[in-house]
Design an enzyme around this catalytic site. Structure first.
Site: not given
Ligand SMILES: O=c1ccn([C@@H]2O[C@H](COP(=O)(O)OP(=O)(O)O[C@H]3O[C@H](CO)[C@@H](O)[C@H](O)[C@H]3O)[C@@H](O)[C@H]2O)c(=O)[nH]1
Ligand SMILES: [Mn+2]
Length: 733
Positions: A137, A446
């Protein structure tokens, strides 16, 4: 004949019984406390005390509410064992894709990331069934250069690990340790050669880093850039025809006009890109600083995924996050012990542990939504998954028995399609991040993704082998720990105050109550900041002004408070000791809990509220993985490092100062006025806060090293403390 099971589990009966009995008794005392507050106390206080009464009541209510939610965690703790030797033969094992994420070459130095990659390239699993994807990223030529070099070094590393059954397949740690030494001459010679190759590899990376990249800067990365996808290496297609798993580099398109959704966005790109390349039915997800420490983890995970009894509803197998750098003392509780050692085994006895960002083997199908594509026509599918026909073709047919032959054509022909799948507009008008893949609703992707999976009826399993399957780097200074905690708590509060509030949404989705309570506990955990702030200020100001908050020592109700205090401390000590901790761990954890409640929980809640009202944008600053040696030394010696942002330190020092004042002046006052019995509870509370936070006092007064509390912070805190006392003397009268 029935085949032998691949895995077994058993309930830790004694723990469960003790926990349940304790919960029952403790609840009776909590009810008595409320009886005292609401019926006895409220009727006897003068009207002018009402505001303080209310604040204390709210604090007690919140603490009790959180205690109740927390009690669900270890209702039925279980432990598990696996029998990988009973797995089907190698050619019947399912393929696995491995995703590693990195986001910032400065905070996440490529050498560490590449060590993670090398550690998984050498997993003990059929090579033709492994494909490794790196999401970059940070978009950096340095990382791209490093991964190409990694492939070259892997030609030595992977065969070496396989040949000698090396367990520590992360070269940096392998060469540091002296375990696994095999004394055969051949081995020693090979080891020496490979160590030399590794040193050369490191040197090349170091040089590249020094030069700020490589000579031939190939791509123009920047805050806006196009997708870059490179097949770094294919199985059996390298100079020495050595078999190494497929290795792919992906840096998705970035454009500041489009949100990129941080890690969840990166993982979804990998899901799609891998979906048209290897398309394995299972996926291992790792953060860039979390290397494999036991090559058999894939086989261990398959003992659950391939167990016909649990497999159909099993979404993921979560391994604990464990860390190579936590010290024995672990003064910042960086290991998150309570989560991975106490809570997750407990939830494992319900419908499963929460998803924990890294170290888990996920079933690809679970991320594609249940049954979503069964009766859908092509336009319906496109509305969910986006417009790529290539991707849709692969949707229903995960590559169960991959043999690696298909990959070559993919690599050559379909990179263009993969680039489309990694573009920032691909997800427009689709359900990615909303219904499919990792979800975007919260920065704790998550927690939220796992929650929705459990709401949809999926289950999960927690497996904590004796030899840690993965090892990561934990934060080892106060600043990083608290900043990381602030982000987590902001994300959690975001979920709590949304339509996905676990207690409501979970119950509507028919998630079992106890599991809902566990999810609700974590989401509500930032709320600890309210009682923490209140109880560190109000009883103290009241003490200085002679207003009693707790029952007299001679009153029977005093026993209720004493019991609750001792029972909370004692039960926690039992949990810590029973799971291998020591008295010291227990004491540290109390302190960290107080520090976090005042800072990370507080700023996290504030951040989420500001986001809710549109004053702040979501952000995900990657945690720093570069170690400052001075700070690390202090951490290892168990000395707190207060070199942290003023925002974090000043509130702590202010409250400790206030408690020092209230303890000293308050004790003098009660003794002088003969009101010790009346105000004992408050004197004791200040005392307790000071004892737990002694390291802060030490950092303020007795230490002069670089990690001590700077004078400017102390002065500012004294000023705030005087302000509090002043406000107190006006209002609390
Ligand atoms: O825009 C981003 C930001 C982060 N990451 C990656 O996400 C991972 C986790 O980031 P890190 O900075 O290490 O955050 P932590 O707070 O340490 O991570 C914990 O908390 C996260 C949720 O907030 C989970 O995703 C992680 O798995 C869990 O280890 C790292 O590999 C990063 O490179 C990205 O890929 N893109
Ligand atoms: Mn991390």
């Amino acid at each position: 004949m029935e085949t032998l099971p691949l895995q077994e589990w058993k309930v830790q009966k004694y723990s469960a019984i003790i926990h349940r009995i304790h919960t029952l008794i403790h609840s009776i005392f909590i009810l008595s406390m409320f009886y005292y507050r609401l019926i006895i106390n409220l009727n006897t206080i003068p009207l002018s005390f009402f505001p303080y009464w209310l604040i204390i009541f709210i604090s007690e209510l919140l603490l009790s509410f959180l205690w109740l939610l927390n009690s669900a965690h270890i209702w039925t703790p279980v432990s598990r064992s696996v029998f990988p030797e009973r797995l089907p033969p190698e050619d019947e094992l399912p393929a696995i894709d491995i995703f590693v994420c990195t986001a910032d070459p400065k905070k996440e130095p490529p050498l560490g990331v590449m060590n993670t990659i090398l550690s998984v390239l050498a997993l003990d699993y059929p090579i033709e069934k492994l494909s490794v994807y790196l999401s970059d990223d940070g978009g950096s030529n340095l990382t791209l250069y490093a991964i190409n070099e990694t492939w070259k070094f892997a030609e030595f590393w992977v065969p070496f690990c396989r040949k000698y059954g090396i367990k520590k397949t992360c070269p940096e740690f392998y060469f540091q340790g002296d375990d696994e030494i095999n004394s055969s001459k051949e081995f020693l010679k090979e080891r020496e050669n490979i160590q030399k190759e590794y040193e050369d590899f490191k040197e090349r990376l170091r040089k590249a880093q020094e030069n700020g990249g490589t000579e031939d800067t190939i791509f123009h990365f920047g805050s806006n850039h196009n997708t870059v996808i490179e097949i770094i290496g294919q199985r059996g297609k390298n100079n020495r025809k050595i078999k190494i798993p497929l290795l792919v580099y992906v840096s998705r398109e970035k454009n500041s006009a489009h949100p990129h959704h941080f890690k969840a966005g990166a993982l979804n790109v990998l899901l799609r890109v891998s979906g048209i390349i290897s398309n394995s039915p299972y996926i291992l997800i790792l953060d860039c600083d979390m290397h494999s420490n036991d090559p058999s983890s894939a086989r261990q995970a398959m003992c659950f995924h391939l167990d016909p009894k649990i497999s159909p509803s099993l979404a993921f197998v979560q391994f604990p996050q464990r860390f190579h750098n936590v010290s024995k003392n672990d003064i910042y509780d960086s290991a998150l012990r309570a989560i991975f050692v106490v809570k997750w085994p407990g939830m494992d006895g319900l419908i499963g542990p929460m998803l924990s960002g890294t170290c888990f083997y996920m079933k690809r199908k679970a991320l594609y939504g249940t049954g979503i594509h069964k009766d859908m026509d092509i336009s319906g599918l496109k509305k969910c998954f986006g417009s790529s026909n290539e991707f849709l073709n692969n949707l229903t047919s995960t590559n169960h028995k991959q043999n690696g032959s298909g990959i070559k054509e993919f690599a050559d022909n379909k990179i263009q399609e993969a680039k489309v799948l990694a573009s920032c507009t691909y997800e427009q008008d689709s359900q990615w991040g909303n219904q499919i893949g990792f979800l975007y609703h919260s920065v704790v992707e998550d927690y939220f993704t796992g929650f929705i999976l459990h709401c949809k009826g999926w289950k999960s399993v927690f497996y904590n082998p004796t030899r840690p399957a993965f090892l990561g780097s934990a934060t080892t200074n106060l600043n990083d720990t608290l900043i990381q905690g602030t982000r987590w708590n902001s994300g959690l509060i975001e979920v709590l105050f949304s339509r996905f509030c676990p207690l409501i949404y979970g119950l509507i989705s028919r998630m079992p109550l106890l599991e809902c309570m566990c999810y609700a506990y974590l989401a509500s955990q930032p709320l600890y900041c309210f009682p923490a702030w209140f109880l560190a200020i109000i009883p103290q100001l009241c003490l200085l002004n002679g207003i009693p908050i707790y029952p007299k020592v001679s009153s029977p109700w005093f026993m209720v408070y004493s019991f609750l205090f001792l029972s909370t401390l004692g039960k926690y000590l039992w949990e810590v000791v029973q799971t291998g901790g020591t008295m010291r761990t227990w004491w540290n954890e109390w302190r960290v809990w107080m520090i976090k409640s005042i800072t990370a929980y507080f700023y996290g809640s504030l951040d989420a509220i500001l986001k809710l009202f549109g004053f702040r944008k979501a952000s995900f600053l990657p945690t720093n993985k570069v170690v400052d040696n001075d700070q690390l030394k202090r951490y290892q010696k168990g000395i707190y490092d207060f070199q942290a942002s003023k925002m974090l330190i000043v509130p702590l020092v202010t409250l400790v100062t206030l408690n020092m004042v209230s303890f000293v002046l308050g004790s003098a006052k009660v003794i002088f006025e003969g009101r010790l019995s009346d105000l004992f509870g408050q004197v004791f509370l200040s005392f307790f806060i000071l004892v737990v936070n002694y390291p802060i006092i030490e950092g303020m007064i007795f230490r002069k090293d670089k990690g001590s509390i700077p004078c400017s912070v102390t002065l500012l805190s004294i000023l705030f403390c005087i302000l509090l006392l002043f406000i107190g003397s006006i209002f609390v009268m």
